[in-house]
Design a protein around this motif. Structure first.
Motif, short mmCIF file in Angstrom:
data_model
loop_
_atom_site.label_atom_id
_atom_site.label_comp_id
_atom_site.label_asym_id
_atom_site.label_seq_id
_atom_site.Cartn_x
_atom_site.Cartn_y
_atom_site.Cartn_z
N LEU A 94 0.83 -1.20 0.00
CA LEU A 94 0.00 0.00 0.00
C LEU A 94 0.87 1.25 0.00
O LEU A 94 1.82 1.35 0.78
CB LEU A 94 -0.91 0.01 1.23
CG LEU A 94 -1.89 1.20 1.33
CD1 LEU A 94 -2.98 1.08 0.27
CD2 LEU A 94 -2.52 1.25 2.73
N ILE A 95 0.53 2.20 -0.87
CA ILE A 95 1.16 3.52 -0.87
C ILE A 95 0.11 4.53 -0.44
O ILE A 95 -0.91 4.70 -1.11
CB ILE A 95 1.72 3.90 -2.25
CG1 ILE A 95 2.79 2.88 -2.69
CG2 ILE A 95 2.31 5.30 -2.24
CD1 ILE A 95 3.33 3.13 -4.10
N ASP A 96 0.34 5.17 0.70
CA ASP A 96 -0.57 6.21 1.19
C ASP A 96 0.00 7.56 0.78
O ASP A 96 1.20 7.80 0.89
CB ASP A 96 -0.70 6.12 2.71
CG ASP A 96 -1.82 7.00 3.24
OD1 ASP A 96 -2.74 7.30 2.46
OD2 ASP A 96 -1.77 7.39 4.42
N THR A 97 -0.85 8.43 0.27
CA THR A 97 -0.40 9.72 -0.23
C THR A 97 -1.04 10.86 0.54
O THR A 97 -2.12 10.70 1.11
CB THR A 97 -0.75 9.89 -1.72
OG1 THR A 97 -2.18 9.89 -1.86
CG2 THR A 97 -0.16 8.78 -2.56
N PRO A 98 -0.42 12.03 0.57
CA PRO A 98 -1.07 13.20 1.18
C PRO A 98 -2.33 13.57 0.42
O PRO A 98 -2.47 13.27 -0.77
CB PRO A 98 0.00 14.30 1.06
CG PRO A 98 1.29 13.59 0.83
CD PRO A 98 0.93 12.35 0.09
N GLY A 99 -3.26 14.24 1.09
CA GLY A 99 -4.46 14.72 0.42
C GLY A 99 -4.10 15.70 -0.69
O GLY A 99 -3.23 16.56 -0.51
N LEU A 100 -4.74 15.56 -1.83
CA LEU A 100 -4.44 16.40 -2.98
C LEU A 100 -5.41 17.57 -3.05
O LEU A 100 -6.63 17.36 -3.14
CB LEU A 100 -4.52 15.58 -4.27
CG LEU A 100 -3.58 14.37 -4.35
CD1 LEU A 100 -3.82 13.61 -5.65
CD2 LEU A 100 -2.13 14.81 -4.25
#
Length: 394
Positions: free
Chosen positions: A285-291
């Motif tokens: 899983l790659i979690d990203t900052p909110g865009l």
């Protein structure tokens, strides 16, 4: 969007005397790397092994990038997590810089300090968007992703246009999109929830739409099954519930979570970096900052996939270059008139295509010239039509 055949290589910038294998030989160290099969939990397979073979011959170690900082990155290797300098894989093209999810060749443990990432393997997929700057640059968010999990909170009103944007970028990346409607427990009425799912399905042809609740467990079994099938990236705006979903998939509170504002369902950035995490049930899983911004970048094919019904209708237009505006025999405008195609869909389709074309024109002189000619032609046609309406003829 096409992917570069190779992001970088140190062969042109490092002599053979400074290679890791040469340095190890001078110091009498063995260059045999740890068994890379230990990386299978992170997505390593026989195809990656074949692509890495030239780097293995140089005594380098394979590793997957789990986090990128300015000038450095953390990689998981068969020997554990290592930190390495990225000076050799920092090209001028922002779409070719190393990013979370990349597979890379890194110096062995006995290479000294600092250790360097020497090359990156060709990407299978890449999720890119345009930056918020005025420099017409793309930004890579994640690489080598199998599933793009677009997280949409049911705590706020659905923004179908934003979902279409995310879907266009996801399709363009090469990953399979999945739309997750988080916080489904906030819609206790099953009928109301089904209507919301149907609304999203109308803008997501060919994509599964899954209502999920980390509180009640609804939909989590399906989400676990999807995430176990390779590498997934969580995408969405701040407050969409990505970090909560990440913790649920991980089975522990790894990502910090903050409450969203009641007034609009938005939240603050609790995830500030892109992190790659292995899931206990399989998968990565790659979690990203909110865009905040979801700008398109070279996503014409992705837009076509999102609006596939319009593309199919367009094939039946009288003219092959129909703009679906005032042309006679237009199958798209006919579908608008008979109610089979919502006008909002056509407006959104035009808007995304124009945006993508403008971005492409900023870096393509030929396309800029063609667009200028088209604008002049349409302007002349508009003036001629107005003159005819007023009884004036040139």
């Amino acid at each position: 969007m096409s992917f570069p055949s190779s992001l970088s290589s140190s062969s042109s910038s490092s002599s053979s005397s400074s290679s890791p294998s040469a340095r190890s030989a001078r110091h009498g160290h063995s260059t045999a790397p740890a068994d890379p099969s230990a990386l299978r939990a992170y997505g390593w397979d026989d195809d990656w092994a074949a692509a890495f073979a030239p780097h293995a011959a140089r005594g380098l170690l394979p590793g997957r990038v789990v986090r990128v900082d300015r000038g450095q990155c953390d990689l998981v290797t068969a020997a554990g997590i290592v930190r390495a300098d990225t000076a050799f894989v920092t090209p001028h093209d922002p779409l070719r810089v190393i990013c979370t999810g990349d597979w890379a060749a890194v110096d062995p443990e006995d290479a000294g300090d600092p250790r360097y990432v020497r090359a990156c393997l060709p990407r299978r997929t890449a999720f890119a968007r345009s930056t918020s700057s005025k420099r017409s640059e793309g930004q890579i968010l994640a690489a080598n992703v199998d599933h793009a999990i677009i997280t949409v909170s049911l705590a706020a009103e659905l923004d179908l246009g934003r979902i279409e944007r995310f879907l266009a970028l996801a399709w363009e990346s090469g990953a399979q999109p999945l739309v997750v409607l988080s916080k489904a427990d906030l819609v206790p009425d099953p009928v109301g929830l089904s209507y919301l799912v149907e609304d999203v399905e109308t803008v997501a042809p060919g994509v599964q739409v899954l209502p999920v609740s980390s509180l009640t467990g609804e939909g989590l079994d399906v989400l676990h099954a999807v995430a176990a099938g390779g590498t997934s990236v969580l995408l969405g705006v701040s407050g969409a519930g990505k970090s909560t979903l990440a913790n649920t998939l991980l089975g522990q509170d790894v990502m910090e979570v903050q409450a969203a504002r009641d007034v609009d369902g938005k939240g603050r950035h609790t995830t500030t970096t892109r992190n790659l995490l292995v899931l206990p049930g399989g998968g990565v899983l790659i979690d990203t900052p909110g865009l905040r911004g979801v700008g398109l970048w070279d996503a014409e094919a992705g837009v076509g996939q999102v609006f596939s019904e319009i593309e199919e209708l367009g094939a039946g237009c009288r003219f092959p270059d129909c703009a679906h505006e005032t042309e006679p025999g237009c199958a798209v405008t006919a579908a608008i008139e008979d109610g089979t195609l919502p006008e909002r869909r056509l407006d959104s389709y035009r808007k995304l295509l124009r945006e993508n074309q403008r971005l492409a024109a900023k870096t393509d002189a030929r396309l800029r010239t063609e667009m200028l000619k088209d604008w002049k032609r349409k302007g002349a046609e508009g003036r001629a039509a107005m003159d005819a309406k007023r009884g004036r003829f040139r």
